[in-house]
Scaffold this active site. Structure first.
Site, PDB file in Angstrom:
ATOM      1  CG  HIS A  49      -2.182  -1.053   1.243  1.00 47.72           C
ATOM      2  ND1 HIS A  49      -2.905  -1.352   2.026  1.00 47.72           N
ATOM      3  CD2 HIS A  49      -2.387  -1.923   0.666  1.00 47.72           C
ATOM      4  CE1 HIS A  49      -3.898  -2.196   1.454  1.00 47.72           C
ATOM      5  NE2 HIS A  49      -3.478  -2.641   1.177  1.00 47.72           N
ATOM      6  CD  GLU A  56      -1.892   4.775   3.160  1.00 48.73           C
ATOM      7  OE1 GLU A  56      -2.500   5.599   3.145  1.00 48.73           O
ATOM      8  OE2 GLU A  56      -1.370   4.087   2.178  1.00 48.73           O
ATOM      9  CB  CYS A 115      -6.731   0.035   4.998  1.00 46.75           C
ATOM     10  SG  CYS A 115      -4.701  -0.209   4.720  1.00 46.75           S
ATOM     11  CB  CYS A 119      -1.852   1.966   5.722  1.00 50.56           C
ATOM     12  SG  CYS A 119      -2.003   0.633   4.828  1.00 50.56           S
TER      13      CYS A 119
END
Length: 145
Positions: free
Chosen positions: A56, A58, A86, A89
Site C-alpha cells: 500500500h 502508506e 486502512c 496501514c
C-alpha cells in the site's frame, strides 16, 4: 503541527505520486512522509504491479522513510495520504510511531484511522477535506461498482 497551506501542498504531492502509480496500472493511492521541512519518502500503492497485496502507499512510504533515516521510529514525521488509511496501514503507522497523519478523504468502508485511538497511541490525525483526493477516491469507488 503543520499549517494548512503546507498540509495542502503535501497532500498535492501525495496526489501527484498516486497519479504516477495509476499510470503504471495501480490503484491511485499516494503517501508522503515529511520531516523538518523536507519530504523524506513518497510512494504509491504498487499492489497490482508488484503482486504484493501489502504494498500500500502508506506501508511503502513508511518503509522507505525508515530505511532512509536508518530508524524504525518516525515520531518526528508526518504522513500525508490521499485517503484514510486502512487497518493494514494503521498497523504500520502505529508500529513506526509516526507523529501525525493527515489524509485527504475519509473512507467509510475500509478506513480505520479511529483504531489509533483504540490502541491508545499518541498519534495526531487530521482529516483535511481536499477536492483532489475526493476525485481520486471517486475514481476508485466507481471502478469497484
Amino acid at each position: 503541527m503543520g499549517d494548512a497551506k503546507e498540509d495542502k501542498q503535501l497532500l498535492l504531492a501525495a496526489v501527484r505520486i498516486a497519479r504516477e502509480g495509476q499510470r503504471e496500472g495501480n490503484q491511485p493511492y499516494g503517501a508522503v512522509v515529511f520531516r523538518a521541512g523536507q519530504i523524506i519518502a513518497e510512494a504509491y500503492n504498487s499492489a497490482a504491479t508488484s503482486g504484493d497485496r501489502l504494498s500500500h502507499a502508506e506501508t511503502n512510504a513508511l518503509d522507505s522513510a525508515c530505511r532512509r533515516l536508518g530508524t524504525s521510529s518516525l515520531a518526528d514525521c508526518t504522513l500525508y495520504c490521499t485517503s484514510e488509511p486502512c487497518i493494514l496501514c494503521v498497523g504500520a503507522i502505529a508500529w513506526t510511531g509516526v507523529g501525525r497523519v493527515v489524509y485527504g478523504v475519509a473512507d467509510p468502508i475500509d478506513g480505520a484511522i479511529g483504531e489509533l485511538q483504540t490502541i491508545e497511541t499518541n498519534i495526531a490525525t487530521t482529516h483535511l477535506s481536499f477536492d483532489e483526493c475526493d476525485e481520486l477516491f471517486a475514481e476508485i469507488t466507481q471502478k469497484q461498482r
